[in-house]
Structure formats: C-alpha cells, structure tokens
Design an enzyme around this catalytic site. Structure first.
Site, PDB file in Angstrom:
ATOM      1  N   TYR A   1      -9.106 -10.736  -7.445  1.00 19.41           N
ATOM      2  CA  TYR A   1      -8.088 -10.934  -8.475  1.00 19.41           C
ATOM      3  C   TYR A   1      -8.353 -12.159  -9.332  1.00 19.41           C
ATOM      4  O   TYR A   1      -7.845 -12.245 -10.449  1.00 19.41           O
ATOM      5  CB  TYR A   1      -6.698 -10.995  -7.823  1.00 19.41           C
ATOM      6  CG  TYR A   1      -6.379  -9.711  -7.111  1.00 19.41           C
ATOM      7  CD1 TYR A   1      -6.161  -8.532  -7.833  1.00 19.41           C
ATOM      8  CD2 TYR A   1      -6.357  -9.637  -5.725  1.00 19.41           C
ATOM      9  CE1 TYR A   1      -5.918  -7.326  -7.192  1.00 19.41           C
ATOM     10  CE2 TYR A   1      -6.113  -8.438  -5.076  1.00 19.41           C
ATOM     11  CZ  TYR A   1      -5.895  -7.291  -5.817  1.00 19.41           C
ATOM     12  OH  TYR A   1      -5.667  -6.106  -5.179  1.00 19.41           O
TER      13      TYR A   1
ATOM     14  N   ARG B   1       0.869  -1.180   0.000  1.00 21.71           N
ATOM     15  CA  ARG B   1       0.000   0.000   0.000  1.00 21.71           C
ATOM     16  C   ARG B   1       0.905   1.228   0.000  1.00 21.71           C
ATOM     17  O   ARG B   1       2.042   1.175   0.482  1.00 21.71           O
ATOM     18  CB  ARG B   1      -0.893   0.025   1.242  1.00 21.71           C
ATOM     19  CG  ARG B   1      -1.822  -1.183   1.395  1.00 21.71           C
ATOM     20  CD  ARG B   1      -2.612  -1.077   2.690  1.00 21.71           C
ATOM     21  NE  ARG B   1      -3.552  -2.180   2.844  1.00 21.71           N
ATOM     22  CZ  ARG B   1      -3.298  -3.296   3.535  1.00 21.71           C
ATOM     23  NH1 ARG B   1      -2.122  -3.440   4.136  1.00 21.71           N
ATOM     24  NH2 ARG B   1      -4.204  -4.254   3.630  1.00 21.71           N
TER      25      ARG B   1
END
Length: 320
Positions: free
Chosen positions: A284, A154
C-alpha cells in the site's frame, strides 16, 4: 514396489497432507482444496513420466515447472502452484517420508509488481448511492459496502460476521481471520448505523435455524455466500458507472490505502488487516506513491504548462 502399491501409498500420503493443512496449518476448507488441486498438477506430471513423486529430485521438479509454462499457465498461477509444491515437500520431510527436501532450491517465476486497484472515497460513495433502497435487499447491500470499506474485511470474514462479534458501544468487531486467528477491528459510527438500519429489515426475514446470529442474510434467511457478495459489488459498480475492474477485495485495498493517505501507521494497518507479514502490507505504500505521482503530474505548474503546450500543438497539427 509395484504400481498398485505405489498408488496406494500416494493416496495415503495425500490424505495425510490434507490433514496436515487442515489441522497443523489451520487452513480454511477453500485453502486446503486449492493446495490439493495444485498438488494434482504434480501427481499427473509424475504419473505421465512413470516416476514416483516421493523419489523426486530437483531436476525432476525443474522439468515439472517448465511444463506449467508449456500448458499456458500464467506466471502468477505458476508461482502459486510451485509454492504449494514446496509446502508439500516440506510436509514430507516433517512427517518422515523424506530425509531431504528436493524443492528447497526450486524457484518461482519472477513476477512484476502488480499494484491493486483501489477506489477513492468519492467512488465508494457512488457505489452506495447506486443502491436502490426501495428494494428489500437495498439497505443490506449499502451496509455491506460500508462495512467492507470501513473495516477492510476479507469477503470470507464479512459473510461469517456475527452480531455477537459486534461490540457497538466499544465500536469494535471481532474477526476470525486466516488460520482462525482473532483480531479486533474498529468500526465506524457510519457502518454501525447502516448495519442497524439493515437489522430493522432483517427482522422481517424467515431466518433459517443456525443462521440467526449471522449479520448478512439472503432473502431466504440464510447467510450470504462469497459469490453473492461479488455479484452485488460488481452490479453496483456497473450502475455507478465505475469502469475499474473491482471486487469485494478492492474495498479492502481501498480501506488500507485511505488509512495510509490519512497518516495511519503501517503497523496499525497490518494489525487491522490481519497480515502476518509486514511485507504484505507494504504494497500500500507503493499504491500511495503511485497516487502521489498522479497528483504531481496533474497539479505541478511545470506539468500543467507542458500539457497545455502539447494540447495546443496537437490542435494545430490536426488543423493542418
């Protein structure tokens, strides 16, 4: 209870809720601020209605939810605000302000599945190739792209990355993620090399006291901000001719998708990303399926033949 007493009580409750988010939930300062800002939507609504939010019913909350739509707030923002409201009322029950949770049956608007934008490895290479290494910050920016793509961090984790958390021989970095949870993430030799090149340039900076251990610094020797990372990525995308709408988080999505396409186990990807819920990681699999569909459309002989016939027909119609 008069209006002044009610206002004082609410201020006390909001402060207690803020402490709860920070100390009990262990949320970051930015996350706490977001929750409090979302709560203010509710407080303004009840103030306008002349009602006390501590005496709310489910009907009141449904009315509040409908006003969000009337204010032009989008479905995803509505869902985020209502999620925060449910957290607030759960806190009120936990802390003894209420005996029942009126938000228990409060539903968020239905959101269509939105797949994240991803970059191919070739597009990431184009990003790095767009870096001007003749500039003082060039090698730093190249290392930033490589670390984001190689580790799936992140942006908040990247700006807080410290040299003392980089284990070069073991090829791991220690990351302090959401909720102050630690995880070890493998780092590639390529990323370590780019970081080493950057460290050679970094030693020439006038590093500010207290910032000596941070990996990525600005020209003044202070750690980079999340906003600066966003600007760097967007500028490089423009210079590389990448028209997708991307951000630093796109490289995190690209990291996960590349691993999945390479055959990595979904649980392993979950651990590397620091997701609490496997459901978050499962997005994903949908990205991978979408990519597979595109491959089939472009390379299956039936589709190739159909596309060729359509192009021939279009060309004939244009001539006519």
């Amino acid at each position: 209870m008069n209006a002044k007493q009610e206002s004082s009580q609410l201020a006390t409750v909001v402060k207690a809720y803020q402490r709860y988010l920070k100390l009990e939930k262990n949320y970051s300062p930015n996350t706490v601020t977001s929750y409090i800002n979302d709560l203010r939507h509710l407080l303004r609504f009840f103030q306008a209605e002349g009602q006390n939010p501590l005496e709310a019913s489910l009907a009141h909350l449904h009315h509040f939810a409908s006003t969000l739509h009337d204010l032009g707030i989008g479905p995803s923002s509505q869902a985020r605000i209502l999620s925060g409201i449910r957290t607030f009322y759960r806190f009120l029950v936990i802390d003894g302000y209420l005996t029942d949770d009126p938000s228990e049956l409060l539903e968020s608007p239905h959101l269509g599945e939105r797949l994240p934008e991803v970059l191919s490895t070739a597009e990431v290479d184009r990003l790095e190739a767009a870096v001007d290494l003749s500039k003082p910050e060039g090698q730093r920016n190249k290392a930033i792209i490589e670390v984001l793509f190689s580790c799936g961090l992140r942006v908040s984790e990247l700006v807080n990355l410290k040299w003392s958390d980089v284990y070069r021989e073991e090829r791991f970095v220690r990351i302090l993620g959401k909720g102050s949870k630690e995880r070890l993430v493998p780092i590639s030799d390529r990323a370590l090399q780019e970081m080493q090149f950057w460290d050679n340039d970094r030693r020439c900076l006038p590093i500010k006291p207290g910032h000596e251990d941070y990996v990525f610094l600005n020209r003044r020797g202070a750690k980079l901000t999340r906003t600066m990372i966003l600007i760097i990525v967007k500028r490089l995308a423009a210079e590389a001719g990448i028209t997708k709408t991307i951000s630093p988080h796109t490289l995190r999505h690209s990291f996960a998708t590349a691993l999945l396409q390479g055959g990595a186990d979904l649980r392993a990807i979950q651990a590397m990303l620091g997701h609490e819920d496997i459901g978050t990681t499962e997005i994903y699999t949908h990205v991978d399926t979408t990519a597979l569909r595109e491959e089939i459309l472009h390379h299956h002989p039936r589709n190739i033949r159909y596309a060729a016939s359509r192009n021939a027909q279009d060309s004939l119609e244009n001539k006519e």
